[in-house]
Motif scaffolding. Sequence first.
Motif, PDB file in Angstrom:
ATOM      1  N   ALA A 122       1.966 -17.380  10.311  1.00  0.00           N
ATOM      2  CA  ALA A 122       2.826 -17.595   9.155  1.00  0.00           C
ATOM      3  C   ALA A 122       1.998 -17.564   7.876  1.00  0.00           C
ATOM      4  O   ALA A 122       0.957 -18.205   7.772  1.00  0.00           O
ATOM      5  N   GLY A 123       2.438 -16.782   6.921  1.00  0.00           N
ATOM      6  CA  GLY A 123       1.733 -16.682   5.649  1.00  0.00           C
ATOM      7  C   GLY A 123       0.460 -15.861   5.699  1.00  0.00           C
ATOM      8  O   GLY A 123      -0.309 -15.858   4.725  1.00  0.00           O
ATOM      9  N   ALA A 124       0.213 -15.177   6.814  1.00  0.00           N
ATOM     10  CA  ALA A 124      -1.018 -14.386   6.937  1.00  0.00           C
ATOM     11  C   ALA A 124      -1.071 -13.300   5.866  1.00  0.00           C
ATOM     12  O   ALA A 124      -0.061 -12.653   5.558  1.00  0.00           O
ATOM     13  N   ASP A 125      -2.234 -13.111   5.299  1.00  0.00           N
ATOM     14  CA  ASP A 125      -2.445 -12.060   4.309  1.00  0.00           C
ATOM     15  C   ASP A 125      -2.774 -10.764   5.046  1.00  0.00           C
ATOM     16  O   ASP A 125      -3.879 -10.606   5.578  1.00  0.00           O
ATOM     17  N   LEU A 126      -1.818  -9.868   5.116  1.00  0.00           N
ATOM     18  CA  LEU A 126      -2.005  -8.600   5.831  1.00  0.00           C
ATOM     19  C   LEU A 126      -2.420  -7.467   4.892  1.00  0.00           C
ATOM     20  O   LEU A 126      -2.387  -6.308   5.284  1.00  0.00           O
ATOM     21  N   SER A 127      -2.828  -7.807   3.677  1.00  0.00           N
ATOM     22  CA  SER A 127      -3.125  -6.764   2.695  1.00  0.00           C
ATOM     23  C   SER A 127      -4.298  -5.885   3.120  1.00  0.00           C
ATOM     24  O   SER A 127      -4.273  -4.667   2.899  1.00  0.00           O
ATOM     25  N   ILE A 171      -5.389 -13.834  10.930  1.00  0.00           N
ATOM     26  CA  ILE A 171      -4.049 -13.285  10.708  1.00  0.00           C
ATOM     27  C   ILE A 171      -3.159 -13.343  11.944  1.00  0.00           C
ATOM     28  O   ILE A 171      -1.947 -13.149  11.826  1.00  0.00           O
ATOM     29  N   LEU A 172      -3.734 -13.620  13.123  1.00  0.00           N
ATOM     30  CA  LEU A 172      -2.947 -13.624  14.349  1.00  0.00           C
ATOM     31  C   LEU A 172      -2.544 -15.040  14.751  1.00  0.00           C
ATOM     32  O   LEU A 172      -3.253 -16.005  14.471  1.00  0.00           O
ATOM     33  N   THR A 173      -1.437 -15.145  15.419  1.00  0.00           N
ATOM     34  CA  THR A 173      -1.082 -16.415  16.046  1.00  0.00           C
ATOM     35  C   THR A 173      -2.015 -16.642  17.230  1.00  0.00           C
ATOM     36  O   THR A 173      -2.626 -15.700  17.747  1.00  0.00           O
ATOM     37  N   PRO A 174      -2.144 -17.880  17.715  1.00  0.00           N
ATOM     38  CA  PRO A 174      -2.956 -18.124  18.908  1.00  0.00           C
ATOM     39  C   PRO A 174      -2.503 -17.285  20.102  1.00  0.00           C
ATOM     40  O   PRO A 174      -3.330 -16.797  20.870  1.00  0.00           O
ATOM     41  N   ALA A 175      -1.188 -17.115  20.244  1.00  0.00           N
ATOM     42  CA  ALA A 175      -0.681 -16.336  21.377  1.00  0.00           C
ATOM     43  C   ALA A 175      -1.161 -14.892  21.302  1.00  0.00           C
ATOM     44  O   ALA A 175      -1.608 -14.312  22.312  1.00  0.00           O
ATOM     45  N   ALA A 176      -1.107 -14.277  20.115  1.00  0.00           N
ATOM     46  CA  ALA A 176      -1.558 -12.901  19.958  1.00  0.00           C
ATOM     47  C   ALA A 176      -3.069 -12.792  20.103  1.00  0.00           C
ATOM     48  O   ALA A 176      -3.580 -11.856  20.730  1.00  0.00           O
ATOM     49  N   ALA A 177      -3.795 -13.742  19.514  1.00  0.00           N
ATOM     50  CA  ALA A 177      -5.256 -13.718  19.616  1.00  0.00           C
ATOM     51  C   ALA A 177      -5.702 -13.785  21.069  1.00  0.00           C
ATOM     52  O   ALA A 177      -6.666 -13.106  21.474  1.00  0.00           O
ATOM     53  N   ASN A 178      -5.005 -14.573  21.873  1.00  0.00           N
ATOM     54  CA  ASN A 178      -5.359 -14.697  23.291  1.00  0.00           C
ATOM     55  C   ASN A 178      -5.102 -13.412  24.062  1.00  0.00           C
ATOM     56  O   ASN A 178      -5.700 -13.200  25.122  1.00  0.00           O
ATOM     57  N   LEU A 179      -4.210 -12.580  23.534  1.00  0.00           N
ATOM     58  CA  LEU A 179      -3.883 -11.325  24.215  1.00  0.00           C
ATOM     59  C   LEU A 179      -4.764 -10.158  23.778  1.00  0.00           C
ATOM     60  O   LEU A 179      -4.777  -9.121  24.445  1.00  0.00           O
ATOM     61  N   MET A 180      -5.504 -10.300  22.683  1.00  0.00           N
ATOM     62  CA  MET A 180      -6.288  -9.177  22.170  1.00  0.00           C
ATOM     63  C   MET A 180      -7.288  -8.611  23.178  1.00  0.00           C
ATOM     64  O   MET A 180      -7.505  -7.391  23.206  1.00  0.00           O
TER      65      MET A 180
END
Length: 398
Positions: free
Chosen positions: A312-317, A276-285
């Motif tokens: 984009a289009g991530a399922d956040l449900s 669900i995360l972009t690469p940029a966000a995943a790298n910051l986790m």
Amino acid sequence: MLAVPAQAGANSAVGPDGAAFYDPPASVVPSAHGSLIWSTPLAGAPGLAGATNTKVLYRSVDLQGNAVAVSGVVSVPVGTPPPGGWPVISWAHGTTGTADVCAPSLDSDASYLSHPYTSLTDQTLAQWVSAGYAVLKTDYQGLGTAGEHGYLIGVTEARAVADIVTAARELDPAVGTRWVAAGHSQGGHAAAWSDAQAQAWAPQSTLLGAVALAPASHIGTLYDVTASPLGSLLTGSAGTGGAGTGSAGAADAPSPFTPLILTGAATAGDIHLPGILTPAAANLMPLAQTDCIDQLRQSDWGRLPFSKTFAAGADLSALRSILDANDPSSLKFSTPLFVAQGKADTTVPPTATDAMVSQLQLAGQPVTYKTYPDVDHRSLIAASYTDALAWVNARFER
């Protein structure tokens, strides 16, 4: 004055110094929740003025049913307790972070990463001691101790808040059985959940009510701009502790609280972060495991727009389901709740707290609400003290 007990932890083992205090042998952790593992006296911060202060390690239970060690601080007024023992405030702190270094019981000086927040909080908590209350400060599960911190996960927050009351009485029989849960921001969320669940969890103590200052709520809605008008308040104001991070109306604002919310949600279900995360966000986790909230604000989390956080289009449900399940707005209380909110708060949106209180009151829940014009997030702790004290004194018939 910070008083040191002559025989701290007389009813428990004396804990080791330093980091070892937070890391007990696995074999000693399984036992009744609320029982002490060990303790050690405190001669200064994070103890409170006018109290005998002790750092404690006690037992609780996580969402999976496992026994876990939880750290905290017990501050008992100096002097003779009233009949029935000192009345108790079990304090739930606001957001410091999810990394072990963010545990408030580590705040011995300005080198502690969340010192500006916790030292400010302790000034008001010392007033509670002066008013004749024992003040107990849990670190919550997974802060300082093994395991992940369940940030904004109501059940585990409530257990940590309730179990320290049992542990404090084992440490010092002068601590009474009657208590009130109180907290700010993340801790306001924890206080509300304690009001709903703590009596059943720890029936040997008598919960009289709870005080929730700027409680986190509607986090699921705040992470879904399509859900309701609240969505327009999104991430810059969706956090739950510390100062604001952006304009309350900035729908694409960065949020340093996002990694904490994701880390907490992952303790309650499988939300598959890589998907669900972009690469940029995943790298910051990984920063959630090393930095506290003020450092996250200064990191790239404080600059990463919401639009670049989720793929984009991530399922956040699944995420939304966990966040909604931990919203305090639909809780049921058997004891009263006092809610306070600063109207100049840019961290917890006043509209979110207004909505929470309205939902609870419409459902017939015993909620008293007080707002403070021109008061921001952190200033609320001191600004609400007089009203909170009067409300709590009434619960104890003082």
